[in-house]
Design a protein around this motif. Structure first.
Motif, PDB file in Angstrom:
ATOM      1  N   SER A  55       0.816  -1.216   0.000  1.00 32.01           N
ATOM      2  CA  SER A  55       0.000   0.000   0.000  1.00 32.01           C
ATOM      3  C   SER A  55       0.848   1.263   0.000  1.00 32.01           C
ATOM      4  N   VAL A  56       2.076   1.198   0.538  1.00 22.77           N
ATOM      5  CA  VAL A  56       2.908   2.405   0.580  1.00 22.77           C
ATOM      6  C   VAL A  56       3.411   2.781  -0.807  1.00 22.77           C
ATOM      7  N   VAL A  59      -0.833   3.476  -2.976  1.00 24.39           N
ATOM      8  CA  VAL A  59      -1.597   4.679  -2.611  1.00 24.39           C
ATOM      9  C   VAL A  59      -0.920   5.961  -3.106  1.00 24.39           C
ATOM     10  N   VAL A  77       0.842   7.682   4.454  1.00 24.27           N
ATOM     11  CA  VAL A  77       0.392   6.289   4.480  1.00 24.27           C
ATOM     12  C   VAL A  77       1.083   5.529   5.609  1.00 24.27           C
ATOM     13  N   THR A  80      -0.315   6.846   8.976  1.00 16.48           N
ATOM     14  CA  THR A  80      -1.705   6.416   9.177  1.00 16.48           C
ATOM     15  C   THR A  80      -1.769   4.936   9.522  1.00 16.48           C
ATOM     16  N   SER A  81      -1.028   4.129   8.776  1.00 17.89           N
ATOM     17  CA  SER A  81      -1.021   2.690   9.031  1.00 17.89           C
ATOM     18  C   SER A  81      -0.442   2.379  10.403  1.00 17.89           C
ATOM     19  N   GLY A  99      -4.909   0.495   7.533  1.00 11.95           N
ATOM     20  CA  GLY A  99      -4.096   1.253   6.586  1.00 11.95           C
ATOM     21  C   GLY A  99      -4.988   2.046   5.650  1.00 11.95           C
ATOM     22  N   CYS A 100      -4.384   2.791   4.736  1.00 11.41           N
ATOM     23  CA  CYS A 100      -5.150   3.559   3.750  1.00 11.41           C
ATOM     24  C   CYS A 100      -5.796   2.585   2.767  1.00 11.41           C
ATOM     25  N   THR A 105      -9.104   5.042  -1.696  1.00 15.63           N
ATOM     26  CA  THR A 105      -8.088   5.860  -2.356  1.00 15.63           C
ATOM     27  C   THR A 105      -8.491   6.125  -3.802  1.00 15.63           C
ATOM     28  N   SER A 320      -5.667  10.386   9.164  1.00 14.49           N
ATOM     29  CA  SER A 320      -5.119  10.333   7.808  1.00 14.49           C
ATOM     30  C   SER A 320      -5.373  11.632   7.054  1.00 14.49           C
ATOM     31  N   GLY A 325      -3.284  11.880   3.794  1.00 17.78           N
ATOM     32  CA  GLY A 325      -3.399  10.556   3.185  1.00 17.78           C
ATOM     33  C   GLY A 325      -4.825  10.240   2.773  1.00 17.78           C
TER      34      GLY A 325
END
Length: 460
Positions: A55-56, A59, A77, A80-81, A99-100, A105, A320, A325
């Motif tokens: 996801s990093v 996103v 990200v 937030t995670s 996570g995001c 997204t 976020s 994010g």
């Protein structure tokens, strides 16, 4: 060693082991009571981390298309995670990482910003409002009421439609599916023999195989492998270092950039509510599924510490938005960790610490081309199509309305439009079927509000 200790599976140790060696962890996470230990929880946490760390890269790439600064999003990200997973672990004591959300997204980037023309700051304001509403309905029990009263077909149809939306976005991004320049259907096959399209298809197939074999971090491995191919053969991919101190300010920082006032607009509020509704069904279903797999349901089938769990993922969206994010939610990849033995919040805590460490690797985000993240998007989209199994096929009106919602999300490239058509066809269908008793006030209110919004010409 006692016979009881000999009988335990390898690696689990004695139930007393955690208490004697790590008393604080034992008290905090109730390791012995849940039949686990520090080693097992750590392995489970690392498994979940590897399963969702893609996801990093995904996103920031998606939000970057909408004008967000990718380096700032990378940090957002990670933070937030880390925040969501640590809150879920330390407060709710459940092995569920946050996570995001990839689906939300996509909504933010391609619907709110690119579709409706909102600025990134206003989009972040909309995410903040979504988080506030989401937290309020989670803490007050309204979230449970919504789940009981809103039609299942629309709920699952929204997830299916977003899955199709993700597939279209990823395929278009790598040139596999393109806008048809001539007469006929609006889209057509792109340059399938070009490197981005070819690598994306191969990468998607590789994810199928690795996930089938239950290889930890299979999606991440594919992203890294395709990025390496790009670094070797694609001149557009350049190496700019590995480590960097995180920058929380500066010209491109998104921290505190949200425009809540701009989001408090009659044209934006329906999209905020669509974000809320999508998150309600998606995140709640994920939390319940993962908690069930971890054996964390009580005798009544309710999630242990369920109120805290539902609040933890909703509060994460507020955080976020402030960080710059995407909306946050519980990750279904947490199931990989529970399958590896995770039963307590220590699993989620390990995930949170992993994302904190990643903050110092932000240059890696610029090393990942679109054709490296596209297979991950396609795979997540395909997984979301599994919502078809949850449709109540014996209730044809509900099922067909759900499918209308799903199909028109992708045909119009607008999630709110799909939801509106789904609600309206459900209500009208119930009336013509003589099933008006199956309708409730909540469904009628939403359908009428959406219909008035669109028929009045206020929809974007």
């Amino acid at each position: 060693m006692s016979e009881q200790e000999h009988a335990l599976p390898s690696g689990l140790g004695s139930p007393a082991t955690p208490a004697s060696s790590t008393p604080w962890l034992e008290r905090r996470f109730q390791l012995s009571a849940r039949g686990t230990n520090v080693r097992q929880e750590t392995l489970a946490g690392l498994t979940t981390f590897l399963a969702m760390v893609y996801s990093v890269f995904v996103v920031p790439a998606m939000l970057g298309k909408a004008g967000f600064d990718t380096s700032s999003v990378f940090i957002a990200v990670c933070l937030t995670s880390a925040f969501g997973s640590l809150l879920m672990g330390l407060w709710a004591n459940l092995p569920i990482a946050v996570g995001c959300a990839i689906s939300l997204t996509a909504f933010t980037a391609f619907d709110l910003v690119l579709g409706q023309g909102l600025s990134p700051a206003v989009a972040l304001g909309a995410i903040f409002l979504m988080g506030v509403i989401f937290t309020a309905i989670s803490a007050t029990g309204v979230r449970s009421w919504i789940l009981r009263n809103l039609p299942a077909g629309i709920a699952h149809g929204t997830g299916i439609g977003i899955g199709l939306f993700l597939l279209l976005i990823a395929a278009n991004e790598v040139g596999l599916v393109v806008k048809n320049p001539g007469p006929g259907l609006p889209v057509s096959l792109g340059a399938i023999n070009a490197m981005p399209a070819l690598l994306s298809v191969v990468g998607l197939a590789a994810i199928f195989g690795l996930e089938r074999r239950r290889v930890p971090g299979g999606i991440l491995l594919v992203i890294l492998a395709l990025s390496a191919v790009g670094l070797i053969w694609d001149p557009a991919v350049t190496f700019n270092g590995l480590f960097a101190l995180p920058s929380f300010g500066g010209e491109h920082s998104l921290i505190g950039a949200m425009d809540v006032g701009g989001a408090l607009n009659a044209l934006v509020i329906p999209s905020v509510l669509a974000l809320v509704m999508t998150a309600v069904f998606d995140a709640t279903g994920t939390i319940r599924a993962v908690a069930g797999q971890a054996g964390q349901l009580d005798e009544n089938g309710q999630i242990i510490n369920g109120g805290r769990a539902l609040t933890a993922d909703s509060v994460s969206s507020i955080v976020s938005a402030g960080l710059g994010g995407a909306p946050a939610a519980a990750y279904i990849e947490s199931a990989a960790g529970t399958a590896a033995g995770g039963k307590t919040g220590l699993t989620a805590t390990i995930v949170g610490l992993g994302f904190l460490a990643l903050i110092f690797l932000s240059p890696l985000a610029g090393l990942v081309p679109s054709y490296a993240t596209a297979p991950a998007l396609m795979y997540v989209g395909l997984l979301m199509l599994g919502g078809v199994r949850k449709l109540h096929l014996d209730d044809t009106v509900d099922t067909m309305a759900g499918m209308v919602c799903a199909v028109f999300i992708v045909l119009t490239c607008n999630i709110v439009t799909g939801i509106m058509l789904g609600f309206c066809t459900l209500v009208i269908g119930r009336l013509f079927a003589g099933e008006w008793r199956k309708l409730n006030i909540g469904t009628l209110a939403i359908a009428i509000a959406l219909a008035v919004f669109y028929l009045g010409g206020w929809a974007i």
